[in-house]
Design a protein around this motif. Structure first.
Motif, PDB file in Angstrom:
ATOM      1  N   GLU A 112      -5.351   0.274  -2.789  1.00 38.55           N
ATOM      2  CA  GLU A 112      -5.575  -0.914  -1.966  1.00 38.55           C
ATOM      3  C   GLU A 112      -4.583  -2.001  -2.396  1.00 38.55           C
ATOM      4  N   PRO A 113      -3.920  -2.632  -1.444  1.00 40.23           N
ATOM      5  CA  PRO A 113      -3.007  -3.717  -1.809  1.00 40.23           C
ATOM      6  C   PRO A 113      -3.769  -4.948  -2.294  1.00 40.23           C
ATOM      7  N   HIS A 143       0.831  -1.214   0.000  1.00 38.21           N
ATOM      8  CA  HIS A 143       0.000   0.000   0.000  1.00 38.21           C
ATOM      9  C   HIS A 143       0.861   1.258   0.000  1.00 38.21           C
TER      10      HIS A 143
END
Length: 183
Positions: free
Chosen positions: A103-104, A43
């Motif tokens: 968002e990861p 992130h």
């Protein structure tokens, strides 16, 4: 500029140290949910990527402004907004819904994320080197996060470092919980 450089260097060094932590710690998901250390690092890299696009645009405009504006007068009236940016470095200090593209996914190889963060630090240092006389103060653009309003190029770079600090706190909390619940 020196304070921004030191903050960037310290933040990126602390983030980089997380890549050397044991895999089970990095993959630990907090009991209340949240991100693993690997996801946090991803992130930070994603967020930095998009912040650096804005920094690059602002840097170009600041350098153009340096050709037509009185840099000495601007620097005489300059005030770095450290206090205004302090909340960015504190985990959960304000509500913020991050854009989906930050968002990861958890699918990027760890070595790739590490290399990205290392390149981003180099990018930040190059940006500072391109404006050695304070030119970054000559262009301000709006930052909507936490209602910051208009910030200059140096403040954007400091924001980037503070964002990393925010997540270092989150990483420390993950580590503390992991130490008590190693699963």
């Amino acid at each position: 500029m020196a304070e921004v450089r030191v903050c960037l260097t310290d933040t990126f060094a602390a983030l980089d140290a997380w890549f050397d932590q044991p895999a089970d710690l990095r993959r630990y998901r907090p009991a209340a949910g949240g991100w693993t250390a690997d996801e946090i690092l991803e992130h930070v890299g994603l967020t930095n990527h998009f912040l650096l696009i804005l920094v690059d645009k602002a840097t170009r405009k600041a350098l153009l402004n340096a050709q037509t504006q009185d840099l000495a007068a601007a620097l005489a009236a300059y005030e770095f907004q450290t206090g205004k940016l302090a909340d960015i470095g504190r985990h959960k200090s304000f509500a913020w819904i991050r854009p989906e593209h930050m968002e990861p996914t958890g699918t990027r190889p760890l070595a790739e994320v590490r290399a990205q963060l290392q390149q981003q630090l180099a990018h930040c240092r190059q940006t500072l080197a391109a404006m050695p006389n304070g030119e970054g103060a000559l262009y301000r653009t709006t930052m909507s996060v936490n209602g910051l309003g208009k910030i200059d190029v140096y403040e954007y770079l400091y924001f980037l470092a503070q964002h990393g600090q925010r997540h270092l706190t989150q990483l420390s909390r993950n580590a503390a919980e992991f130490a008590h619940n190693p699963a």
